[in-house]
Design an enzyme around this catalytic site. Structure first.
Site, PDB file in Angstrom:
ATOM      1  N   GLY A 105      43.490 -40.613  57.672  1.00 32.11           N
ATOM      2  CA  GLY A 105      44.056 -40.972  56.496  1.00 32.11           C
ATOM      3  C   GLY A 105      44.141 -39.652  55.505  1.00 32.11           C
ATOM      4  O   GLY A 105      43.551 -38.647  56.132  1.00 32.11           O
ATOM      5  N   VAL A 110      38.017 -40.663  60.899  1.00 34.76           N
ATOM      6  CA  VAL A 110      36.947 -41.340  61.457  1.00 34.76           C
ATOM      7  C   VAL A 110      36.946 -41.146  62.832  1.00 34.76           C
ATOM      8  O   VAL A 110      37.889 -41.544  63.503  1.00 34.76           O
ATOM      9  CB  VAL A 110      37.068 -42.905  60.993  1.00 34.76           C
ATOM     10  CG1 VAL A 110      35.939 -43.492  61.760  1.00 34.76           C
ATOM     11  CG2 VAL A 110      37.129 -43.118  59.705  1.00 34.76           C
ATOM     12  N   LYS A 125      32.526 -40.847  59.621  1.00 32.99           N
ATOM     13  CA  LYS A 125      33.453 -40.641  58.752  1.00 32.99           C
ATOM     14  C   LYS A 125      33.349 -39.187  58.062  1.00 32.99           C
ATOM     15  O   LYS A 125      32.329 -39.118  57.234  1.00 32.99           O
ATOM     16  CB  LYS A 125      33.401 -41.950  57.597  1.00 32.99           C
ATOM     17  CG  LYS A 125      34.631 -41.505  56.626  1.00 32.99           C
ATOM     18  CD  LYS A 125      34.638 -42.673  55.518  1.00 32.99           C
ATOM     19  CE  LYS A 125      35.798 -42.658  54.619  1.00 32.99           C
ATOM     20  NZ  LYS A 125      36.056 -43.591  53.740  1.00 32.99           N
ATOM     21  N   ASP A 223      36.569 -50.447  46.613  1.00 29.69           N
ATOM     22  CA  ASP A 223      37.863 -50.499  47.380  1.00 29.69           C
ATOM     23  C   ASP A 223      37.962 -51.730  48.315  1.00 29.69           C
ATOM     24  O   ASP A 223      38.107 -51.513  49.483  1.00 29.69           O
ATOM     25  CB  ASP A 223      38.156 -49.197  47.849  1.00 29.69           C
ATOM     26  CG  ASP A 223      39.558 -48.901  48.399  1.00 29.69           C
ATOM     27  OD1 ASP A 223      40.504 -49.456  48.009  1.00 29.69           O
ATOM     28  OD2 ASP A 223      39.793 -48.278  49.420  1.00 29.69           O
TER      29      ASP A 223
END
Length: 886
Positions: A105, A110, A125, A223
């Site tokens: 992303g 990851v 991560k 989130d």
């Protein structure tokens, strides 16, 4: 010159939405030019917008082109190695060898990796710091803030929160090492599964529980969304599978990316001490709270709003705040009210109302806490009527549901159909039961047993039992023979109201509760015990099944063991014999065996001693019955680990003789096999042989908590971290009230270097069981090792260490105390004394290790392998005679 800090929250939110839309367009290959966007949308912020759009473009252009659907999607379906970036696969980050890419992303990537020290799979991560961040001091600040927040997350301990193992920095980029989750993210799960209301409640309660723990620790997720929730299934569900796209009964969830997911606002740019800097928009459009969308501080209430979004999506099958662009989702969150389905709402009005409360724009109108949400999700006022059950099961295939509804209400024999449906519903529910606990039985006036009234949740120990406890122990012992139903070891509890049943069911984490009452009645000249058996849903508190039996007064427990077969049949199972040896024929022997079984709890040395006497009495009454011999062996070796040297030696010998006789009579008896394995690794140091026995025993008896616990301790001794933690955690789940199991898991975290996790877990155990010495003992052990003597002194109940605690005053007092009363752990007198001596002298020498080894205390291999006080002794030549080969 104007910068981002000069903008209002509303203007910043507007520009952020434009940038998100632009990023999405870039990824799809259909992006407008930057200048056209600036001309159309910039207003008075043209130069700032242009700068941000260029930064987005530059960052995207440097990323690999292959990526999954979401920014950070944990999944067991890894991207093949051929699709991963060549420079990543095969590379080592510290001890972690990267094997493939799990997700990518805009903020990083990851990886799946192998911890080469422990040979276990992990997820890593890596948060990439933008190339535009060139200032060295700021880069260092970013790293420090990431590590500080990661430590806070590591302290979180909850079965529904992903475990964080490690943090570090590679090539100036912070990374976090987490457990590798097996399952799929909730967004993928919802895309193919229609969740009924019960499943939504179950998942939601788990998420709320996790959030409650985080919020109490000062951590806000910020989130929360389906992509950050992993859905996993119990093993029984994985074997059977769900059909017709319906949600399986036993799913569980885990939250990840706690406090890490939107790092630019939370971890990196916030001022010291701030959780979220006001004016920074962070989160995911469509799930973030209105205050987040406005750039205001995001606290626990923001997580509650996001939870409402997740529950809305799971319950209604659509997003609460949707739109084709991020800007549209921003606007929807700030201005719109979610469009609910009135038909779906009637399926579970209470759940629908709770979801609506979570989605209130004003913080003060949302539920007060995640704890409150969890409680309300587990408390359901009424069971669904059969018509709504049909609507519920058909949701997602509405034509069927409505057609079936009209068939029901227009049929000429409505009453008969409803009755038939009710029976079918209950049978299906009963067959779904995968775990249960048995409560103490009451008399017909509802009076609880003395133990359930005075010592609820505590081991029986050496106290006198009542008839209601004896019936419960009998049923636990017999039902434990079920292979695919987990039965919680007995502790005295009673419940009489729906809320009490729900509370106990939640505490024990079981699907159903077995309870009942008994009374003496007259039938002519004869007296009978009238025994009512019930199965209660731990979700609703409603009765799922019930039956009354008449038993001649004075009938033995052996004869009444038939009740367990009735209960097994009610849940769609049958009891099979767990042994191949002779069955009990002597009623007195069987009654003594049951008495011992109820008391043989490792948490209670007094109970183990009384159990040993019961097993010995049972053996004297029936020499050919193997179960009492197995009980003698297991109680003896378990008690030996918590006894003085002389008693321990005698108990070990008794265990060896009894296990040999028991296995000669019945080589498949679980208790005998467990005792045999414990003797092998704890006193003979035959680790591989013991491991094979325990692994086979778990395969045969998957719900036997002590087998998991012993294999966990064995793997801890062999320094196999992943296997040790897995088995010890499984033991705590199978026996949620066992202090010795929970302390063993916390101790493993300590031995493997996660001290903060160990302390956090142990404090929670101590607070729940303040009278148990094992949790306090582990805290004393850790605090002494860390030279925190005031904290260690505080764990000594009713002991005065004086007004000022120093190292000298502390140990002067500690040496005067009885180590049986204030032990470091369930290690026995000689080993607890050895720990204290090492603290006083700084080491354990060869002579002392030899003296310890001569008496073969059962816990010596475990402490020698991992306890900090034995670190010097571990390097002695004599230690190689005891420890497993490296």
């Amino acid at each position: 010159m104007m910068d981002l800090n000069d903008l209002t929250a509303k203007e910043l939110a507007r520009l952020d939405a434009i940038c998100l839309d632009y990023e999405q367009a870039l990824r799809s290959g259909d992006a407008p030019s930057i200048e056209s966007l600036v001309a159309a949308h910039a207003g008075n912020s043209g130069e700032l917008l242009r700068k941000e759009l260029i930064a987005v473009r530059d960052e995207i252009s440097t990323e690999p082109t292959e990526r999954p659907h979401s920014a950070f999607s944990f999944t067991t379906h890894a991207i093949p190695v051929s699709n991963a970036t060549p420079e990543a696969v095969g590379r080592k980050i510290g001890p972690y060898l990267i094997t493939c890419v799990l997700g990518q992303g805009g903020m990083g990537i990851v990886y799946q990796a192998v911890d080469t020290r422990l040979d276990r799979k992990v997820a890593i991560k890596m948060l990439a710091i933008s190339n535009s961040t060139r200032d060295r001091e700021k880069r260092e600040s970013l790293r420090e803030r990431f590590e500080r927040e990661a430590r806070a997350v590591a302290a979180l301990s909850h079965p529904n929160i992903v475990e964080l193992f490690d943090v570090g920095v590679a090539d100036s980029n912070p990374f976090a090492v987490m457990e590798l989750l097996e399952g799929e993210t909730l967004d993928l799960y919802l895309a193919k599964t229609s969740c009924d209301a019960n499943t939504v409640r179950r998942m939601g309660a788990q998420i709320a529980d996790a959030l409650a723990v985080a919020h109490r620790s000062g951590v806000v997720h910020r989130d929360l969304k389906p992509q950050n929730i992993m859905v996993m299934q119990r093993s029984s569900d994985r074997k059977g599978g769900a059909t017709n796209g319906s949600a399986p009964h036993g799913i569980s969830v885990k939250l990840f990316d706690f406090g890490l997911s939107r790092s630019e606002g939370s971890l990196f740019d916030a001022a010291p001490g701030d959780r979220t800097r006001e004016g920074v928009v962070m989160g995911t459009p469509g799930y973030m709270a209105p205050e987040q969308a406005r750039g205001e501080t995001a606290g626990p209430a923001a997580d509650i709003f996001a939870l409402g979004c997740v529950l809305f999506e799971a319950f209604y099958g659509k997003r609460a705040f949707d739109g084709s662009t991020a800007s549209a989702r921003f606007a929807s969150t700030l201005e719109s009210v979610p469009d609910t389905d009135p038909v779906r709402r009637r399926v579970d009005v209470e759940l629908a109302d709770l979801i609506s409360e979570c989605l209130q724009k004003e913080i003060g109108k949302r539920p007060a806490s995640a704890d409150d949400i969890a409680t309300r999700l587990r408390r359901r006022g009424t069971e669904l009527d059969p018509i709504h059950q049909q609507i519920e099961s058909g949701y997602g295939a509405g034509v069927f549901a409505r057609r079936r509804f009209f068939e029901l209400v227009t049929g000429g024999a409505l009453g008969g159909i409803l009755a038939e449906l009710t029976v079918q519903y209950h049978n299906e529910t009963l067959r779904d039961i995968g775990s249960l606990a048995v409560l103490s039985f009451t008399d017909t006036n509802g009076r609880a047993t003395r133990l359930a009234s005075m010592s609820a949740g505590q081991p029986i120990g050496d106290q006198t039992t009542d008839r209601g406890d004896e019936i419960a122990v009998l049923l636990v012992n017999e039902l434990s023979r079920l292979k695919d139903v987990s039965v919680t070891p007995f502790r005295p509890f009673v419940a009489s109201t729906r809320d009490e049943f729900i509370a106990i069911g939640n505490e024990l984490d079981v699907d159903a509760l077995v309870t009942g009452n008994f009374n003496t009645v007259k039938r002519g000249e004869k007296s009978f015990d009238e025994i009512n058996l019930q199965i209660i849903s731990s979700r609703t508190g409603n009765q799922l099944w019930g039956q009354t039996f008449l038993s001649p007064t004075g009938e033995s427990l052996l004869e009444q063991s038939r009740f367990a077969s009735e209960l097994a049949a009610a849940v769609g199972r049958s009891l099979t014999s767990s042994d191949s040896g002779p069955s009990p024929t002597n009623q007195g022997s069987f009654s003594c065996l049951m008495d011992g079984a109820g008391r043989a709890d490792p948490d209670s040395p007094a109970g183990l001693r009384k159990a040993l006497l019961c097993f010995q009495s049972a053996h004297r009454q029936d020499k050919h019955y193997a179960a009492p011999l197995a009980g003698i062996a297991l109680a003896s070796i378990t008690l030996a680990a918590q006894s003085s040297t002389e008693e321990s030696i005698e108990l070990i010998q008794t265990a060896r003789e009894s296990v040999s006789e028991a296995l000669a009579l019945d080589r498949n008896l679980p208790n005998a096999r467990l005792a045999d394995a414990m003797l092998l690794w704890q006193t003979l140091y035959r680790y591989e042989d013991a491991a094979k026995i325990l692994q086979k025993l778990i395969a045969d008896e998957p719900n036997y908590w002590q087998a998991h616990h012993q294999l966990g301790l064995l793997e801890l001794t062999r320094n196999n971290q992943a296997d040790a933690l897995l088995r010890l955690r499984e033991a705590t789940q199978l026996n949620p009230f066992s202090v010795i199991a929970k302390v063993g898991l916390a101790e493993a975290h300590w031995f493997f270097g996660n001290t903060e996790r160990a302390v956090t877990d142990t404090i929670r155990v101590r607070d729940g069981q303040p009278e148990n010495r094992h949790a306090r003992g582990l805290l004393i052990d850790i605090y002494e090792h860390r030279h925190e003597y005031e904290l260690a002194a505080a764990e000594h109940v009713d002991v005065d260490f004086g007004p000022k605690v120093t190292v000298d005053s502390y140990f002067a007092k500690r040496q005067t105390l009885d180590l049986d009363e204030y032990p470091y752990g369930p290690f026995g007198t000689v080993l607890n004394q050895a720990i204290l001596n090492s603290r006083l002298t700084g080491r354990i020498d060869d002579a002392e290790l030899g003296k310890l080894a001569d008496s073969t205390p059962p816990m010596l291999p475990l402490l020698l392998s991992g306890h900090p006080s034995f670190a010097s002794a571990k390097r002695l030549p004599r230690a190689t005679e005891i420890l497993p080969l490296a």
